[in-house]
Design a protein around this motif. Sequence first.
Motif, mmCIF file in Angstrom:
data_model
loop_
_atom_site.group_PDB
_atom_site.id
_atom_site.type_symbol
_atom_site.label_atom_id
_atom_site.label_comp_id
_atom_site.label_asym_id
_atom_site.label_seq_id
_atom_site.Cartn_x
_atom_site.Cartn_y
_atom_site.Cartn_z
ATOM 1 N N ILE A 120 0.812 -1.214 0.000
ATOM 2 C CA ILE A 120 0.000 0.000 0.000
ATOM 3 C C ILE A 120 0.848 1.268 0.000
ATOM 4 O O ILE A 120 0.563 2.201 -0.763
ATOM 5 C CB ILE A 120 -0.987 -0.022 1.183
ATOM 6 N N PRO A 121 1.904 1.397 0.831
ATOM 7 C CA PRO A 121 2.715 2.630 0.750
ATOM 8 C C PRO A 121 3.307 2.872 -0.636
ATOM 9 O O PRO A 121 3.312 4.007 -1.121
ATOM 10 C CB PRO A 121 3.809 2.389 1.797
ATOM 11 N N ALA A 155 -3.154 18.574 -2.576
ATOM 12 C CA ALA A 155 -3.454 17.180 -2.904
ATOM 13 C C ALA A 155 -2.280 16.263 -2.573
ATOM 14 O O ALA A 155 -2.456 15.189 -1.979
ATOM 15 C CB ALA A 155 -3.822 17.066 -4.388
ATOM 16 N N LEU A 156 -1.069 16.680 -2.923
ATOM 17 C CA LEU A 156 0.105 15.852 -2.631
ATOM 18 C C LEU A 156 0.364 15.760 -1.137
ATOM 19 O O LEU A 156 0.812 14.719 -0.632
ATOM 20 C CB LEU A 156 1.329 16.414 -3.353
ATOM 21 N N ASN A 211 0.521 12.300 0.887
ATOM 22 C CA ASN A 211 1.672 11.942 1.720
ATOM 23 C C ASN A 211 1.270 11.637 3.149
ATOM 24 O O ASN A 211 1.856 10.758 3.794
ATOM 25 C CB ASN A 211 2.701 13.077 1.690
ATOM 26 N N LEU A 212 0.274 12.359 3.666
ATOM 27 C CA LEU A 212 -0.210 12.070 5.020
ATOM 28 C C LEU A 212 -0.841 10.682 5.080
ATOM 29 O O LEU A 212 -0.616 9.919 6.029
ATOM 30 C CB LEU A 212 -1.206 13.149 5.460
ATOM 31 N N VAL A 237 0.494 7.428 7.259
ATOM 32 C CA VAL A 237 -0.371 6.629 8.140
ATOM 33 C C VAL A 237 -0.339 5.166 7.742
ATOM 34 O O VAL A 237 -0.272 4.269 8.596
ATOM 35 C CB VAL A 237 -1.810 7.184 8.114
ATOM 36 N N SER A 238 -0.375 4.894 6.447
ATOM 37 C CA SER A 238 -0.348 3.498 5.983
ATOM 38 C C SER A 238 0.970 2.825 6.319
ATOM 39 O O SER A 238 1.004 1.633 6.652
ATOM 40 C CB SER A 238 -0.616 3.439 4.485
ATOM 41 N N ARG A 239 2.069 3.567 6.253
ATOM 42 C CA ARG A 239 3.363 2.980 6.606
ATOM 43 C C ARG A 239 3.426 2.627 8.089
ATOM 44 O O ARG A 239 3.973 1.602 8.481
ATOM 45 C CB ARG A 239 4.500 3.952 6.247
#
Length: 289
Positions: A206-207, A271-272, A276-277, A281-283
Amino acid sequence: MSNAAALPAGRAAPRFRRPSALPGFRLTFGITLTYLTLLVLLPLAVLLLRAASVGPAGLWALVTDARNLAALKTSFGLSLAAAAIDAVFGLLIAWVLTRYRFPGRRIIDALVDLPFALPTAVAGIALASLYAPNGWIGEPLMSLGIKVAYTPLGILVALVFVGLPFCVRTVQPLVAEIDRSSEEAAAILGASRFRALVTVILPPLIPAMLTGFALAFARAVGEYGSVIFVAGNLPFVSEIAPLLIVIKLEEFNYAGATAIAAVMLLMSFAALLAINLVQDVSRRRFGHV
């Protein structure tokens, strides 16, 4: 008395920093800041200052113009859609190229990078020829009532084309590093293929998928050459923001061009930043492979 003799018993002498072929931190940091300032920060600052020179009222009038809003909506909406499509199909292509061996695999793997090397104008002409009403692909689609060229759908096709390599190349190394024993363990424990996909395979990817999504989105927002040949460039229908900037520059309307460019800059940054946020969070949640 030497420094070693002055140290307490049992305490080793401190190590000196190992010599390095690279310059020191201060020099490299200064070069980095100078490089970023001259090539990135200074042009962006000039753009924002030029856009602010028209005043808040004039800037608001330019930004809220119906044609400008339609072009921004077309550019950002289709860019998000194209990046989402690239993220899904980029994962599938990376999986096939990494996990399977078949004749012509290396050729297909090399063709993935073609949008990187292909001039954007050449890509636009090729897509327009293919998807035109009398083109190889466009004519069969027209018989089904689907018109691609000179519509927003044509813009979407062009943006998917230029953004796909980003999503494939960011995910492909992680697909190669996935431990197959985890998949085998999930199968032994009775997990279905879909459950193994969701719980074992996708989390570490996912990241990287979000990174590819962000890169494809950033490329699509500013894409110009490959779009104008297949878009039709009709105001309120298939006109993109970069084309509108060029039109205003040709009309010597520098205030309007810089205003649209400043809005695109701020919207792209927002948007970027959001992407990135979500990626951060996914990482933290799924870990980094």
